[in-house]
Enzyme design. Sequence first.
Site, PDB file in Angstrom:
ATOM      1  N   GLU A 110     -24.485  30.440  73.294  1.00 28.86           N
ATOM      2  CA  GLU A 110     -23.779  30.819  72.076  1.00 28.86           C
ATOM      3  C   GLU A 110     -23.731  32.469  72.085  1.00 28.86           C
ATOM      4  OE1 GLU A 110     -25.202  28.077  68.915  1.00 28.86           O
ATOM      5  OE2 GLU A 110     -23.968  26.609  69.754  1.00 28.86           O
TER       6      GLU A 110
ATOM      7  N   TRP B 220     -23.228  18.169  71.195  1.00 25.46           N
ATOM      8  CA  TRP B 220     -23.062  18.020  72.624  1.00 25.46           C
ATOM      9  C   TRP B 220     -24.697  17.817  73.017  1.00 25.46           C
ATOM     10  CZ3 TRP B 220     -25.025  21.534  76.882  1.00 25.46           C
ATOM     11  CH2 TRP B 220     -25.504  22.606  76.147  1.00 25.46           C
ATOM     12  N   ASP B 221     -25.650  17.945  71.925  1.00 21.96           N
ATOM     13  CA  ASP B 221     -27.253  17.941  72.463  1.00 21.96           C
ATOM     14  C   ASP B 221     -27.247  16.356  72.816  1.00 21.96           C
ATOM     15  OD1 ASP B 221     -26.657  19.850  70.316  1.00 21.96           O
ATOM     16  OD2 ASP B 221     -28.608  19.686  69.562  1.00 21.96           O
TER      17      ASP B 221
ATOM     18  N   LYS C  51     -28.358  33.312  74.974  1.00 17.78           N
ATOM     19  CA  LYS C  51     -29.279  32.509  73.713  1.00 17.78           C
ATOM     20  C   LYS C  51     -29.777  31.262  74.487  1.00 17.78           C
ATOM     21  CE  LYS C  51     -28.425  30.385  69.492  1.00 17.78           C
ATOM     22  NZ  LYS C  51     -27.462  29.725  68.582  1.00 17.78           N
ATOM     23  N   GLN C  52     -29.356  30.753  75.484  1.00 11.36           N
ATOM     24  CA  GLN C  52     -29.853  29.447  75.987  1.00 11.36           C
ATOM     25  C   GLN C  52     -29.321  29.282  77.307  1.00 11.36           C
ATOM     26  OE1 GLN C  52     -26.856  28.309  72.718  1.00 11.36           O
ATOM     27  NE2 GLN C  52     -27.783  26.078  73.319  1.00 11.36           N
TER      28      GLN C  52
END
Lengths: 786, 786
Positions: A488, A361-362, A592-593
Amino acid sequence: MTANGVFAVDPWELRETRLDLDGLARSESLFALSNGHIGLRGNLDEGEPHGLPGTYLNGVYERRPLPYAEAGYGYPESGQSVINVTNGKILRLLVDDEPFDIRYGTLHFHERVLDFRAGTLRRTVEWTSPAGQRVRIVTQRLVSFTQRAVVGICLEVEPLGGEVRIVVQSELVANEDLPAPVADPRAAAALRNPLVAEWSEADGLRGTLVHRTRHSGLRVAAAMDHVVDAPAEVATSAEASDDWARADVTTVLRPGERLRLVKFVSYGWSQQRSLPAVRDQVAAALTAARHTGWDELLVEQRRYLEDFWDRADVQLDGDAELQQAVRFALFHVLQAGARAEGRPIPAKGLTGPGYDGHCFWDTETFVLPVLTHTLPRAAADVLRWRHATLPLARDRAGQLRLRGAAFPWRTINGEECSGYWPAGTAAFHVNADIADAVLRYLDATGDREFEREVGLELLVETARLWRSIGHHDLDGHFRIDGVTGPDEYSALADNNVYTNLMAQRNLLGAADAAARDPARAGELGVDAEETAAWRHAAVAMMIPYDEALGVHPQAEGFTRHQGWDFAHTRPEEYPLLLHFPYFDLYRKQVVKQADLVLALQLCGDFADPDQKRRDFEYYERITVRDSSLSACTQAVVAAEVGHLGLAYDYAAEAALLDLRDLTGNTRDGLHIASLAGTWISLVLGLGGMRDHGTLSFCPRLPEGIDRLAFRIVRGDARLRVEVLRTGATYELVAGSTPLTLRHHDEEVKLDVGASRTLPLRPTPRLPRPAQPPGRAPARRSGLPGR
Amino acid sequence: MTANGVFAVDPWELRETRLDLDGLARSESLFALSNGHIGLRGNLDEGEPHGLPGTYLNGVYERRPLPYAEAGYGYPESGQSVINVTNGKILRLLVDDEPFDIRYGTLHFHERVLDFRAGTLRRTVEWTSPAGQRVRIVTQRLVSFTQRAVVGICLEVEPLGGEVRIVVQSELVANEDLPAPVADPRAAAALRNPLVAEWSEADGLRGTLVHRTRHSGLRVAAAMDHVVDAPAEVATSAEASDDWARADVTTVLRPGERLRLVKFVSYGWSQQRSLPAVRDQVAAALTAARHTGWDELLVEQRRYLEDFWDRADVQLDGDAELQQAVRFALFHVLQAGARAEGRPIPAKGLTGPGYDGHCFWDTETFVLPVLTHTLPRAAADVLRWRHATLPLARDRAGQLRLRGAAFPWRTINGEECSGYWPAGTAAFHVNADIADAVLRYLDATGDREFEREVGLELLVETARLWRSIGHHDLDGHFRIDGVTGPDEYSALADNNVYTNLMAQRNLLGAADAAARDPARAGELGVDAEETAAWRHAAVAMMIPYDEALGVHPQAEGFTRHQGWDFAHTRPEEYPLLLHFPYFDLYRKQVVKQADLVLALQLCGDFADPDQKRRDFEYYERITVRDSSLSACTQAVVAAEVGHLGLAYDYAAEAALLDLRDLTGNTRDGLHIASLAGTWISLVLGLGGMRDHGTLSFCPRLPEGIDRLAFRIVRGDARLRVEVLRTGATYELVAGSTPLTLRHHDEEVKLDVGASRTLPLRPTPRLPRPAQPPGRAPARRSGLPGR
């Protein structure tokens, strides 16, 4: 491990001033050349020493089995791994019969320059052989943006002492031995000898090798040809075997003389075309390159980049390193996407084998915002690739007992390659991310042909997916349960806010697009009942909120979970996923992000400014940034809610991630999304650009940056934005119609050629929010406490 | 596929009246003999044909790597699989040089009888060889309950026509070829030739083989000896090689004469002991067996079973098939647990390789309630095995960053073997299940020595685990987030009611036990602060409730999830896990096996009778019983809330699961927990027995069952309960002190030798609750609508 002290700060190039053998693999990634079709790692011309030899062709992969200790329905049985194809970069050099190898003899001078305007990698070496012969060697390498199948390398050798006999061995080598892979889940699977020889030939100074991949059955051809310019007589020969072809050039050089050899390499590959067809294709590309010639290839390359920088450049005053970093980043984003043309943009581009060469998806969420506003055709190409994989995505949805299309979490050819479904297939947001990229591309370009051919169907099939994943509960809310959002360190949660908001956008966008083109929508089986169901689901979308804390939970129940014990987490225990079980990470408040914060960036209208600030500060305290897909998002939202210094710090982190090897794995390839995030940090962060609804800007400058200027493309319009402390200037540099934008709440209508300057808004002075201990970004902003 | 028509209904035996070659593997499971230490599948004596040859030794396994497509922290790297060890059952027979093989010649008569009182498998065959020689062959086989290392087989052959020459080849065979495994996640991993030869010997009619497992390094010895009784001269010989040993007996029989050969086989195995030690151990076992002699072994066996039935028998009037089934079930539960002695009871006992021979929570939750009330020493042995694995469980907790002990989800040697953590490691309830078994054992036996040596430490270490998994939230509730309850169609949910209630019981039980023995608790590092924290967590335990629906959600949010689309699920799509992704199962309201309903059975005090009925009926509608660990629980709660006919149906399903092969995988071994569930269905279901707090009974009889009588052990007390329509009689058959129990709300104190008869309560006539379409249990109860 940082790359400090090896690279000079320069606005238009990355220059390495000494060779760090321990950091060779890292520098090979940084110095990688690519046009999105072919990628060459910055391996030394002579082949050795190397960190990780790498030549990649977009879409060339090998299949490998995916094993499971306990199998389950719908688990992908085979994965795909990018492979190191035939290496055409090698130019071995013998100086009076001694091989040129910088590990022997004496290296007097070493310089490599990645030139962002020339689009080349230049190398200059002065070396004395163990026998005492001193030579200067200059090479220059390019992967052509204009002739996408072509690589060119120019080698010049001149003696600095006495007369020398020079032999150049120019090679094509297949099935190179690769170093043993490291035990890191982010690295690639090891595949030995993936290429099976089909054909080889040497003739004059030409050589050709054709192979097929063992399991995936892709045919790969590589060919080379040479142009020699020497002051004296030259002897040449060539030979070829299954896995190598070699052309030898021998001459004697006296002091003041110089041998120049230009090597053209071409690549071709196909799933379906015959051996003669692919072989002739690479021969044709060579012929064209020879016809163009080396000097003209250089000119074409420079011209291509001039045009790019004219559309895409970002200028910063006050931070020379960041100025360099943002151009480095844009250069690599361009390299990753320029000529992908119907193939994916992998997470590492074509700079290394990390993440097995997969596209995630980046691409849509981090890379496409940049390409949409700088090289929109490349953005459209990526989405056309997604569209081409729709049959596979429909099959996958059917296998998962869903409707519409379920795009893969990670893939090269369009099939799902994820071997751990809670952090793979369950991350269905990738489908909304693709739809979002379609919507933003359409918004920026108004490309109705694209919409009719590609965009509408992508929107429709992803909307169908959401309608079948979610359901209306007893209270009428539309719930999306048991999915994984961007973070994640959580999985399988109910009503992840990011996912639900993006699905909402997807559903509404699909309904609107269907209404714009009812005929095409009808061909896709869409009727008014279906679009009404999409709108109903979107309107009823469940967005959980924690009234007690006054913040949005990342997903339902998240804010009731246990806090992570940051106080007892040691610095060496990051990234946490290597030291704690998923079980522990998933059930605690540790991020995580950016997840909820990414929703604030992409769908920020759901929260008012004060709510955004509260949400941002809540998640700052628990976000550890164990992913490279976070700092840029935090930069954007930090800037929006008023934490300008922090935004600057995060922008720098995104920008320097690879240049300083902050995650320790630049060796496996560059983090293309984080590089794209550099642009996002500056344009969406400091520039405050938003492109949902009316194009808008809320520019601001942190202390330390005195000027920010950037250019973006909107369809045929080119907009230049310059932010100074005295005000922001919007200039419609080119275009066919006036452009309307907003500066904060103010609507600004620009005629072509006109500009407007408006004052910046004052930034509130807020206390800097806390991050988990030890996880604050490095300070770049001038003043502490800002 | 059912086994109908092959087995005769008889209260004390399972008799097969014809040989169904297609169902051979199934019958081998049903006719398996075991003492919990050694297990023999019911393979034909002559070795072939076979479904699945199987000889198992409790605790003998091979290691195998557990592969992952994407690795993760804390994933077990190697698994364990039970192996088929040296086969000592084989007695090949030659009739005038023609091998006895029922696939050739003519089979006139076949009968196999598993005798629940004799503890033997008897086989009678009349067969005419292709050459026309007719013989009668009678074999009888036992695995001794009294001499746990010993197997005995008696073979008798007599000619029914003319004179015949008979050769018997008695063998030990290692590394047998096994049929290719089926692709079923419930089956076993395939391991070829797991045994490496160390030593072999033949001498007289003795033979010995010693092997070591290739990776796990367990030494396994098997030895045989023979006693021959023949009317005429007998020639004997023996030989041995790496993987086989053979003793031959040859004689000539005239009509009316009979050869009788008794084969004794002994097994020994060890991780540590030397080859001579293990070899001598099996020799000693043989010597003892020979000294006892075949006839006395039979007598010992029968005496052992007499005692067992005296403590454990369940009698039923009105349903002869169920009467047979419950004795079959108790016989196999006894076989699985009788002499496990410090080793686990696997899910399949020692009847087949299913589930790789692993032990799960089944043992504590389904098998131990039976053993605690019939053979308490065997229950204690299982818990002593768990205790012996505490060091591994503590290590595992540490690896998972938890305190206390984390027992494995599936194991043979105590190490976690689960290769899919969301339905493995995350099912932490296994720890509370072990604690629950400790508490019930202590409650039933008052065994203070066990409590001091084993029980307290198990309670303490599991309580510590819960205290570290859960946390108090802002409102003070104690939450347990992100775990998996019994229902394997959900995973990683917050506040699973079953888990939270069982953890509560665990925490309070540990605190109470520590208070009973502060000295021992102190040695374990327990202080008053810690027990106070346990009690506080238990009192504050979060038990979610859905006010709108008036039911307990299985876990937080469960009742807001989408319903499963049962209407469009086809019959062949069960079990669902083979046809739908976990993703879909986890996020919808579909239940594989009793979860909330199991909480109603085990911790029922948290809900009043009306609440229990509402909860039960809610989950009935969505429970598909794709697991064998469900019908018995549904029987118990159905009976309690007043659905007596349904309870009867579920009891029959549990009882007939293997006899009728309802799940289609009896070939891989018996479902020991479901067999134990037969007893649970009748004693806890119809008998209404509960053993948390005061021992209590709420007996009731469905139509079709006219009498239920059962015996249970409570410490040294033996209680007999007989339920007739006219009333329930409680008789304290033996014991040293009076016993207090409750009949409904009435306290009943029984002196030794005394009995009380009390009237049954009327059962309400409730509408029968619905199950998912096609998933109702087969009707056994007489009247529809009941």
